[in-house]
Design a protein around this motif. Sequence first.
Motif, mmCIF file in Angstrom:
data_model
loop_
_atom_site.group_PDB
_atom_site.id
_atom_site.type_symbol
_atom_site.label_atom_id
_atom_site.label_comp_id
_atom_site.label_asym_id
_atom_site.label_seq_id
_atom_site.Cartn_x
_atom_site.Cartn_y
_atom_site.Cartn_z
ATOM 1 N N VAL A 54 0.835 -1.204 0.000
ATOM 2 C CA VAL A 54 0.000 0.000 0.000
ATOM 3 C C VAL A 54 0.868 1.251 0.000
ATOM 4 O O VAL A 54 2.004 1.241 0.453
ATOM 5 N N ASN A 55 0.300 2.324 -0.491
ATOM 6 C CA ASN A 55 0.947 3.627 -0.442
ATOM 7 C C ASN A 55 0.837 4.121 1.000
ATOM 8 O O ASN A 55 -0.272 4.245 1.530
ATOM 9 N N PRO A 56 1.956 4.405 1.684
ATOM 10 C CA PRO A 56 1.893 4.787 3.096
ATOM 11 C C PRO A 56 1.141 6.101 3.345
ATOM 12 O O PRO A 56 0.576 6.286 4.413
ATOM 13 N N GLN A 57 1.119 7.003 2.373
ATOM 14 C CA GLN A 57 0.415 8.271 2.561
ATOM 15 C C GLN A 57 -1.086 8.140 2.309
ATOM 16 O O GLN A 57 -1.898 8.635 3.071
ATOM 17 N N THR A 58 -1.465 7.463 1.234
ATOM 18 C CA THR A 58 -2.877 7.409 0.844
ATOM 19 C C THR A 58 -3.584 6.146 1.321
ATOM 20 O O THR A 58 -4.802 6.077 1.284
ATOM 21 N N LYS A 59 -2.804 5.137 1.727
ATOM 22 C CA LYS A 59 -3.325 3.829 2.152
ATOM 23 C C LYS A 59 -4.005 3.057 1.015
ATOM 24 O O LYS A 59 -4.670 2.065 1.244
ATOM 25 N N GLU A 60 -3.820 3.517 -0.221
ATOM 26 C CA GLU A 60 -4.369 2.806 -1.374
ATOM 27 C C GLU A 60 -3.473 1.621 -1.710
ATOM 28 O O GLU A 60 -2.239 1.702 -1.582
ATOM 29 N N LYS A 61 -4.099 0.523 -2.155
ATOM 30 C CA LYS A 61 -3.321 -0.628 -2.594
ATOM 31 C C LYS A 61 -2.539 -0.253 -3.844
ATOM 32 O O LYS A 61 -3.054 0.427 -4.729
ATOM 33 N N LEU A 62 -1.286 -0.676 -3.891
ATOM 34 C CA LEU A 62 -0.448 -0.399 -5.054
ATOM 35 C C LEU A 62 -0.720 -1.428 -6.141
ATOM 36 O O LEU A 62 -1.314 -2.478 -5.884
ATOM 37 N N LYS A 63 -0.286 -1.133 -7.354
ATOM 38 C CA LYS A 63 -0.613 -1.971 -8.507
ATOM 39 C C LYS A 63 0.637 -2.527 -9.165
ATOM 40 O O LYS A 63 1.699 -1.912 -9.131
ATOM 41 N N LEU A 64 0.465 -3.684 -9.777
ATOM 42 C CA LEU A 64 1.464 -4.246 -10.670
ATOM 43 C C LEU A 64 1.124 -3.719 -12.054
ATOM 44 O O LEU A 64 -0.031 -3.797 -12.484
ATOM 45 N N THR A 65 2.097 -3.159 -12.738
ATOM 46 C CA THR A 65 1.864 -2.548 -14.041
ATOM 47 C C THR A 65 2.681 -3.268 -15.103
ATOM 48 O O THR A 65 3.847 -3.581 -14.894
ATOM 49 N N ALA A 66 2.043 -3.512 -16.242
ATOM 50 C CA ALA A 66 2.715 -4.127 -17.394
ATOM 51 C C ALA A 66 2.439 -3.274 -18.622
ATOM 52 O O ALA A 66 1.394 -2.633 -18.723
ATOM 53 N N LEU A 67 3.378 -3.299 -19.538
ATOM 54 C CA LEU A 67 3.265 -2.531 -20.775
ATOM 55 C C LEU A 67 3.464 -3.485 -21.942
ATOM 56 O O LEU A 67 4.504 -4.139 -22.037
ATOM 57 N N MET A 68 2.461 -3.608 -22.802
ATOM 58 C CA MET A 68 2.575 -4.489 -23.963
ATOM 59 C C MET A 68 3.244 -3.727 -25.107
ATOM 60 O O MET A 68 2.846 -2.604 -25.433
ATOM 61 N N LEU A 69 4.266 -4.347 -25.664
ATOM 62 C CA LEU A 69 4.971 -3.750 -26.801
ATOM 63 C C LEU A 69 4.655 -4.551 -28.058
ATOM 64 O O LEU A 69 4.504 -5.761 -27.984
ATOM 65 N N PRO A 70 4.538 -3.972 -29.205
ATOM 66 C CA PRO A 70 4.756 -2.555 -29.505
ATOM 67 C C PRO A 70 3.504 -1.686 -29.362
ATOM 68 O O PRO A 70 3.550 -0.492 -29.598
ATOM 69 N N SER A 71 2.373 -2.242 -28.952
ATOM 70 C CA SER A 71 1.124 -1.467 -28.916
ATOM 71 C C SER A 71 1.095 -0.398 -27.821
ATOM 72 O O SER A 71 0.307 0.529 -27.894
ATOM 73 N N LEU A 72 1.933 -0.557 -26.775
ATOM 74 C CA LEU A 72 1.976 0.334 -25.615
ATOM 75 C C LEU A 72 0.688 0.290 -24.792
ATOM 76 O O LEU A 72 0.374 1.211 -24.050
ATOM 77 N N GLU A 73 -0.050 -0.822 -24.905
ATOM 78 C CA GLU A 73 -1.233 -1.013 -24.079
ATOM 79 C C GLU A 73 -0.784 -1.276 -22.643
ATOM 80 O O GLU A 73 0.142 -2.038 -22.395
ATOM 81 N N VAL A 74 -1.459 -0.634 -21.693
ATOM 82 C CA VAL A 74 -1.100 -0.730 -20.281
ATOM 83 C C VAL A 74 -2.075 -1.660 -19.568
ATOM 84 O O VAL A 74 -3.289 -1.582 -19.769
#
Length: 86
Positions: A54-74
């Motif tokens: 979690v983000n210690p300031q906002t208490k929001e759960k953090l995310k795993l992020t992936a980037l598909m190449l070459p489309s740059l879809e997130v």
Amino acid sequence: DNLQFYDKEQILWGRRIPKVKDNDIFNVVGHTPVSELTANEHYAMIDTGCVFGVNPQTKEKLKLTALMLPSLEVFEQENIEHEENT
């Protein structure tokens, strides 16, 4: 091989944010957490800190992020292993 001009360890572990596009290589950077995916025409920083739960300031759960190449879809997945009481 374009990598002959680069230090392999710097490519793997460096935290330098590319300022210009190097040899037509689009850089995807991790190991330096950012609050959200940051990208421009030269690079993308995709480490959004999921490992920390979690983000210690906002208490929001953090995310795993992936980037598909070459489309740059997130793709993002909220951390599902973090317990609310920790």
